[in-house]
Design an enzyme around this catalytic site. Structure first.
Site, PDB file in Angstrom:
ATOM      1  N   GLY A  53       0.838  -1.120   0.075  1.00  0.00           N
ATOM      2  CA  GLY A  53      -0.102   0.005  -0.003  1.00  0.00           C
ATOM      3  C   GLY A  53       0.759   1.354   0.135  1.00  0.00           C
ATOM      4  N   GLY A  55       1.774   4.975   1.328  1.00  0.00           N
ATOM      5  CA  GLY A  55       1.802   5.492   2.952  1.00  0.00           C
ATOM      6  C   GLY A  55       3.165   5.094   3.355  1.00  0.00           C
ATOM      7  CG  HIS A  56       4.134   1.556   3.806  1.00  0.00           C
ATOM      8  ND1 HIS A  56       3.568   1.571   5.056  1.00  0.00           N
ATOM      9  CD2 HIS A  56       3.365   0.458   3.259  1.00  0.00           C
ATOM     10  CE1 HIS A  56       2.672   1.109   5.117  1.00  0.00           C
ATOM     11  NE2 HIS A  56       2.342   0.400   4.379  1.00  0.00           N
ATOM     12  CE  LYS A 104       4.927  -3.943   3.348  1.00  0.00           C
ATOM     13  NZ  LYS A 104       4.663  -3.884   1.942  1.00  0.00           N
ATOM     14  CG  ASP A 109       1.284  -6.617   1.277  1.00  0.00           C
ATOM     15  OD1 ASP A 109       0.160  -6.016   0.626  1.00  0.00           O
ATOM     16  OD2 ASP A 109       1.755  -6.074   1.841  1.00  0.00           O
ATOM     17  CG  HIS A 217      -0.479  -1.152   7.254  1.00  0.00           C
ATOM     18  ND1 HIS A 217       0.742  -2.204   7.491  1.00  0.00           N
ATOM     19  CD2 HIS A 217      -0.431  -1.486   5.937  1.00  0.00           C
ATOM     20  CE1 HIS A 217       1.243  -2.688   6.271  1.00  0.00           C
ATOM     21  NE2 HIS A 217       0.248  -2.131   5.321  1.00  0.00           N
TER      22      HIS A 217
END
Length: 330
Positions: A53, A55-56, A104, A109, A217
Protein backbone atom coordinates in the site's frame (compact mmCIF):
# COMPACT_ATOMS: atom_id res chain seq x y z
CA UNK A 1 -6.79 17.79 9.18
CA UNK A 2 -4.38 19.69 6.93
CA UNK A 3 -2.66 17.81 4.10
CA UNK A 4 -0.94 18.91 0.92
CA UNK A 5 -3.44 17.12 -1.31
CA UNK A 6 -6.30 17.83 -3.69
CA UNK A 7 -8.56 14.91 -2.76
CA UNK A 8 -8.03 11.74 -0.77
CA UNK A 9 -9.26 9.69 -3.74
CA UNK A 10 -6.56 10.98 -6.08
CA UNK A 11 -3.70 11.46 -3.63
CA UNK A 12 -1.87 8.20 -4.39
CA UNK A 13 -2.07 8.51 -8.18
CA UNK A 14 -0.88 12.13 -8.11
CA UNK A 15 1.93 11.30 -5.69
CA UNK A 16 3.22 8.37 -7.76
CA UNK A 17 3.08 10.48 -10.93
CA UNK A 18 5.18 13.12 -9.21
CA UNK A 19 7.63 10.46 -8.05
CA UNK A 20 8.13 9.12 -11.57
CA UNK A 21 8.61 12.59 -13.00
CA UNK A 22 11.14 13.46 -10.31
CA UNK A 23 13.20 10.30 -10.83
CA UNK A 24 13.03 9.62 -14.56
CA UNK A 25 16.67 8.56 -14.70
CA UNK A 26 15.76 5.48 -12.63
CA UNK A 27 12.10 4.63 -13.29
CA UNK A 28 9.20 4.67 -15.71
CA UNK A 29 5.53 3.73 -15.42
CA UNK A 30 4.56 0.22 -16.44
CA UNK A 31 1.47 -0.70 -18.46
CA UNK A 32 -1.55 1.53 -17.73
CA UNK A 33 0.42 3.14 -14.88
CA UNK A 34 -0.33 0.11 -12.73
CA UNK A 35 3.23 -0.17 -11.41
CA UNK A 36 6.61 1.53 -11.47
CA UNK A 37 9.50 -0.30 -13.10
CA UNK A 38 13.19 0.13 -13.63
CA UNK A 39 13.93 2.26 -16.68
CA UNK A 40 16.69 -0.02 -17.98
CA UNK A 41 15.94 -3.73 -17.61
CA UNK A 42 18.79 -6.23 -17.76
CA UNK A 43 18.18 -9.18 -20.13
CA UNK A 44 18.67 -12.56 -18.46
CA UNK A 45 18.64 -11.19 -14.89
CA UNK A 46 16.21 -12.57 -12.32
CA UNK A 47 13.68 -9.80 -11.66
CA UNK A 48 12.91 -8.65 -8.12
CA UNK A 49 9.35 -7.38 -7.62
CA UNK A 50 7.78 -6.00 -4.46
CA UNK A 51 5.01 -3.66 -3.45
CA UNK A 52 2.35 -2.76 -0.96
CA UNK A 53 0.00 0.00 0.00
CA UNK A 54 0.91 3.64 -0.38
CA UNK A 55 1.86 5.50 2.76
CA UNK A 56 5.21 3.75 3.30
CA UNK A 57 7.29 5.93 0.99
CA UNK A 58 10.00 5.72 -0.09
CA UNK A 59 9.35 1.97 0.28
CA UNK A 60 8.82 0.41 -2.26
CA UNK A 61 8.92 2.73 -5.29
CA UNK A 62 11.99 4.51 -3.98
CA UNK A 63 13.96 1.26 -4.24
CA UNK A 64 13.33 0.59 -7.93
CA UNK A 65 16.54 0.73 -9.92
CA UNK A 66 19.98 -0.79 -10.29
CA UNK A 67 20.90 -3.10 -7.41
CA UNK A 68 17.42 -3.32 -5.88
CA UNK A 69 13.94 -3.75 -7.35
CA UNK A 70 12.94 -4.16 -10.97
CA UNK A 71 9.33 -3.20 -10.25
CA UNK A 72 7.12 -1.98 -7.41
CA UNK A 73 3.32 -2.16 -7.30
CA UNK A 74 1.49 0.50 -5.29
CA UNK A 75 -1.96 0.04 -3.80
CA UNK A 76 -4.23 2.58 -2.15
CA UNK A 77 -3.06 3.87 1.22
CA UNK A 78 -2.30 0.90 3.48
CA UNK A 79 -3.98 -1.42 0.95
CA UNK A 80 -2.30 -4.18 -1.05
CA UNK A 81 -1.87 -3.80 -4.82
CA UNK A 82 -4.23 -5.96 -6.83
CA UNK A 83 -3.28 -9.29 -8.41
CA UNK A 84 -3.70 -7.64 -11.81
CA UNK A 85 -1.10 -4.99 -11.02
CA UNK A 86 1.37 -7.61 -9.84
CA UNK A 87 0.72 -9.86 -12.84
CA UNK A 88 1.30 -6.99 -15.24
CA UNK A 89 4.58 -6.20 -13.50
CA UNK A 90 5.69 -9.82 -13.88
CA UNK A 91 4.82 -9.78 -17.59
CA UNK A 92 6.74 -6.55 -18.11
CA UNK A 93 10.00 -7.12 -16.21
CA UNK A 94 10.70 -10.85 -16.63
CA UNK A 95 13.56 -10.85 -19.13
CA UNK A 96 13.99 -14.62 -19.15
CA UNK A 97 15.36 -15.60 -15.75
CA UNK A 98 12.11 -15.54 -13.79
CA UNK A 99 10.79 -13.31 -11.01
CA UNK A 100 11.24 -13.26 -7.26
CA UNK A 101 8.32 -11.68 -5.39
CA UNK A 102 9.28 -10.06 -2.08
CA UNK A 103 6.18 -9.86 0.10
CA UNK A 104 5.63 -8.38 3.55
CA UNK A 105 3.75 -10.70 5.90
CA UNK A 106 0.27 -9.15 5.82
CA UNK A 107 -2.88 -11.00 4.81
CA UNK A 108 -3.79 -8.76 1.88
CA UNK A 109 -0.28 -8.72 0.44
CA UNK A 110 0.09 -12.47 0.78
CA UNK A 111 -3.27 -13.21 -0.83
CA UNK A 112 -2.79 -10.90 -3.81
CA UNK A 113 0.84 -11.79 -4.53
CA UNK A 114 0.05 -15.51 -4.26
CA UNK A 115 -2.87 -15.08 -6.66
CA UNK A 116 -0.70 -13.21 -9.16
CA UNK A 117 2.04 -15.85 -8.88
CA UNK A 118 -0.47 -18.58 -9.62
CA UNK A 119 -1.84 -16.72 -12.64
CA UNK A 120 1.69 -16.16 -13.99
CA UNK A 121 3.06 -19.63 -13.29
CA UNK A 122 2.18 -21.13 -16.68
CA UNK A 123 4.32 -18.55 -18.51
CA UNK A 124 6.95 -17.50 -15.97
CA UNK A 125 9.21 -19.00 -13.35
CA UNK A 126 8.07 -17.48 -10.08
CA UNK A 127 9.41 -17.71 -6.55
CA UNK A 128 8.13 -15.81 -3.52
CA UNK A 129 9.77 -14.87 -0.24
CA UNK A 130 7.97 -13.49 2.80
CA UNK A 131 9.57 -10.86 5.02
CA UNK A 132 8.58 -11.17 8.69
CA UNK A 133 11.04 -9.15 10.75
CA UNK A 134 8.71 -7.54 13.30
CA UNK A 135 9.36 -8.83 16.81
CA UNK A 136 6.21 -7.50 18.39
CA UNK A 137 3.84 -9.84 16.56
CA UNK A 138 5.90 -12.98 17.11
CA UNK A 139 4.00 -14.16 20.17
CA UNK A 140 0.48 -13.63 18.90
CA UNK A 141 -1.63 -16.73 18.49
CA UNK A 142 -3.60 -15.72 15.41
CA UNK A 143 -1.48 -17.83 13.04
CA UNK A 144 -0.14 -14.86 11.10
CA UNK A 145 3.30 -14.67 12.66
CA UNK A 146 5.59 -11.70 12.36
CA UNK A 147 4.71 -8.70 10.23
CA UNK A 148 7.07 -7.38 7.60
CA UNK A 149 8.24 -3.87 8.48
CA UNK A 150 11.48 -1.89 8.06
CA UNK A 151 13.67 -4.99 7.73
CA UNK A 152 12.10 -5.37 4.29
CA UNK A 153 14.47 -2.63 3.09
CA UNK A 154 17.50 -4.73 4.07
CA UNK A 155 16.12 -7.86 2.43
CA UNK A 156 15.25 -6.05 -0.80
CA UNK A 157 18.69 -4.47 -0.98
CA UNK A 158 20.58 -7.74 -0.50
CA UNK A 159 18.38 -9.69 -2.92
CA UNK A 160 18.53 -6.89 -5.47
CA UNK A 161 22.31 -6.75 -5.26
CA UNK A 162 22.60 -10.53 -5.61
CA UNK A 163 20.31 -10.53 -8.64
CA UNK A 164 22.31 -7.69 -10.19
CA UNK A 165 25.41 -9.87 -9.78
CA UNK A 166 23.73 -12.69 -11.72
CA UNK A 167 22.46 -14.93 -8.92
CA UNK A 168 19.88 -17.45 -10.18
CA UNK A 169 16.27 -17.45 -9.00
CA UNK A 170 16.54 -20.55 -6.82
CA UNK A 171 19.69 -19.24 -5.15
CA UNK A 172 18.01 -15.91 -4.45
CA UNK A 173 15.27 -17.73 -2.59
CA UNK A 174 17.88 -19.64 -0.60
CA UNK A 175 19.60 -16.38 0.29
CA UNK A 176 16.30 -14.94 1.52
CA UNK A 177 15.63 -18.03 3.62
CA UNK A 178 19.02 -17.67 5.25
CA UNK A 179 18.30 -14.05 6.15
CA UNK A 180 14.90 -14.76 7.70
CA UNK A 181 16.12 -15.42 11.25
CA UNK A 182 18.86 -12.79 11.16
CA UNK A 183 16.83 -9.62 10.51
CA UNK A 184 14.62 -8.27 13.31
CA UNK A 185 12.86 -4.97 13.93
CA UNK A 186 10.70 -3.20 16.50
CA UNK A 187 8.95 0.17 16.41
CA UNK A 188 7.65 2.80 18.80
CA UNK A 189 5.33 5.76 18.22
CA UNK A 190 4.59 9.07 19.92
CA UNK A 191 1.45 9.64 17.79
CA UNK A 192 -0.94 7.71 15.62
CA UNK A 193 -1.39 8.15 11.86
CA UNK A 194 -3.76 10.62 10.20
CA UNK A 195 -5.36 8.69 7.32
CA UNK A 196 -6.54 10.98 4.49
CA UNK A 197 -9.72 9.01 3.70
CA UNK A 198 -11.01 8.97 7.27
CA UNK A 199 -9.47 12.26 8.43
CA UNK A 200 -8.91 10.63 11.83
CA UNK A 201 -5.90 9.37 13.72
CA UNK A 202 -5.59 5.60 13.98
CA UNK A 203 -5.00 5.86 17.73
CA UNK A 204 -4.62 8.62 20.29
CA UNK A 205 -1.99 8.98 22.97
CA UNK A 206 -1.89 11.19 26.00
CA UNK A 207 0.95 13.68 26.47
CA UNK A 208 2.84 11.22 28.70
CA UNK A 209 2.22 8.02 26.69
CA UNK A 210 3.99 6.11 23.92
CA UNK A 211 2.87 3.11 21.87
CA UNK A 212 5.42 0.28 21.90
CA UNK A 213 5.54 -2.27 19.08
CA UNK A 214 3.69 -0.38 16.34
CA UNK A 215 3.42 -1.59 12.76
CA UNK A 216 3.60 0.47 9.57
CA UNK A 217 -0.12 0.64 8.79
CA UNK A 218 -1.04 2.91 11.67
CA UNK A 219 -2.01 -0.04 13.83
CA UNK A 220 -1.38 0.34 17.57
CA UNK A 221 1.29 -1.65 19.34
CA UNK A 222 0.87 -4.29 21.99
CA UNK A 223 1.54 -2.05 24.99
CA UNK A 224 1.08 1.55 25.98
CA UNK A 225 3.96 2.74 28.10
CA UNK A 226 4.86 5.91 30.01
CA UNK A 227 6.80 8.46 27.99
CA UNK A 228 10.46 8.63 29.00
CA UNK A 229 13.76 9.95 27.68
CA UNK A 230 15.37 8.69 24.49
CA UNK A 231 17.92 6.54 26.29
CA UNK A 232 15.21 4.56 28.06
CA UNK A 233 12.99 4.11 24.99
CA UNK A 234 15.73 3.24 22.50
CA UNK A 235 17.61 0.98 24.89
CA UNK A 236 14.41 -1.02 25.41
CA UNK A 237 13.93 -1.41 21.64
CA UNK A 238 17.58 -2.32 21.19
CA UNK A 239 17.52 -4.92 23.94
CA UNK A 240 14.45 -6.67 22.58
CA UNK A 241 15.82 -6.69 19.03
CA UNK A 242 19.27 -7.85 20.14
CA UNK A 243 17.78 -10.76 22.12
CA UNK A 244 15.70 -11.93 19.14
CA UNK A 245 18.31 -12.11 16.37
CA UNK A 246 19.92 -15.46 15.59
CA UNK A 247 23.53 -15.23 16.87
CA UNK A 248 25.38 -16.40 13.76
CA UNK A 249 27.80 -13.46 13.63
CA UNK A 250 29.16 -10.64 15.75
CA UNK A 251 29.07 -8.22 12.80
CA UNK A 252 25.84 -6.35 12.17
CA UNK A 253 24.03 -3.76 10.13
CA UNK A 254 22.12 -1.31 12.37
CA UNK A 255 19.17 0.49 10.79
CA UNK A 256 17.24 3.29 12.51
CA UNK A 257 14.15 4.04 10.46
CA UNK A 258 11.81 7.01 10.75
CA UNK A 259 8.08 6.37 10.53
CA UNK A 260 7.24 9.62 8.75
CA UNK A 261 7.06 12.39 11.33
CA UNK A 262 10.39 12.09 13.13
CA UNK A 263 13.13 14.60 12.23
CA UNK A 264 16.65 13.46 11.32
CA UNK A 265 18.15 14.94 14.50
CA UNK A 266 16.04 12.57 16.62
CA UNK A 267 16.83 9.59 14.40
CA UNK A 268 20.57 10.17 14.72
CA UNK A 269 20.22 10.61 18.47
CA UNK A 270 18.40 7.26 18.59
CA UNK A 271 21.09 5.67 16.43
CA UNK A 272 23.75 6.84 18.89
CA UNK A 273 21.90 5.18 21.78
CA UNK A 274 21.34 1.95 19.84
CA UNK A 275 24.94 1.85 18.63
CA UNK A 276 26.27 2.19 22.17
CA UNK A 277 23.96 -0.57 23.35
CA UNK A 278 24.95 -2.99 20.59
CA UNK A 279 28.66 -2.36 21.05
CA UNK A 280 28.28 -2.80 24.77
CA UNK A 281 26.78 -6.23 24.11
CA UNK A 282 29.65 -7.42 21.94
CA UNK A 283 28.38 -6.56 18.47
CA UNK A 284 30.50 -4.86 15.86
CA UNK A 285 28.34 -2.41 13.91
CA UNK A 286 29.92 -2.85 10.49
CA UNK A 287 27.29 -0.94 8.48
CA UNK A 288 24.63 1.65 9.28
CA UNK A 289 21.51 3.12 7.74
CA UNK A 290 19.65 6.06 9.29
CA UNK A 291 16.66 7.85 7.81
CA UNK A 292 13.03 7.55 6.80
CA UNK A 293 12.86 4.58 4.42
CA UNK A 294 9.74 2.64 5.49
CA UNK A 295 7.25 5.18 6.76
CA UNK A 296 3.74 5.10 8.12
CA UNK A 297 2.43 8.34 6.63
CA UNK A 298 2.92 11.04 9.29
CA UNK A 299 3.48 8.86 12.36
CA UNK A 300 5.91 10.34 14.86
CA UNK A 301 7.98 7.32 15.67
CA UNK A 302 10.89 5.15 14.71
CA UNK A 303 11.99 1.55 14.48
CA UNK A 304 15.24 -0.24 15.20
CA UNK A 305 16.34 -3.02 12.83
CA UNK A 306 19.32 -5.26 13.37
CA UNK A 307 20.71 -7.61 10.72
CA UNK A 308 23.49 -10.07 11.54
CA UNK A 309 25.21 -10.55 8.20
CA UNK A 310 27.99 -12.69 6.81
CA UNK A 311 30.96 -11.22 4.95
CA UNK A 312 29.51 -12.04 1.54
CA UNK A 313 26.28 -10.27 2.50
CA UNK A 314 28.16 -7.14 3.53
CA UNK A 315 29.79 -7.29 0.09
CA UNK A 316 26.32 -7.35 -1.47
CA UNK A 317 25.23 -4.41 0.68
CA UNK A 318 28.27 -2.40 -0.44
CA UNK A 319 27.85 -3.12 -4.15
CA UNK A 320 26.56 -0.33 -6.42
CA UNK A 321 22.95 0.77 -6.01
CA UNK A 322 21.17 3.50 -7.93
CA UNK A 323 17.60 4.22 -6.86
CA UNK A 324 15.69 7.30 -5.78
CA UNK A 325 16.11 6.50 -2.08
CA UNK A 326 19.44 4.62 -1.93
CA UNK A 327 22.45 5.43 -4.04
CA UNK A 328 26.14 4.60 -3.64
CA UNK A 329 29.04 3.10 -5.57
CA UNK A 330 27.83 4.37 -8.94
Amino acid sequence: MKKFMNAAETMVAESVEGFVRAHEEFVVFGADRQFVRRRHLVPGKAAIISGGGAGHEPMHVGFVGRGMLDAACVGHIFTSPTPGQILNAIEDVDTGAGCLLVVKNYDGDLMNFEMAAEMASSRHRIEMVIVSDDIETASTNDGRGRRGIAGTVIVERLLGAAAENGMALADLKTLAAGLASRVRSMGVALTGVTVPHTRRSTFSLGPEEIEMGVGIHGEPGRSREPFSNADTIVRHLSEVVFNEVAPVSDKALLFVNGLGGTPPAELYLAYNVAHRFMQGHGLQIARSLVGTYASSLDMQGLSISLALLRDEEFTLWDSPVATAALRWGC
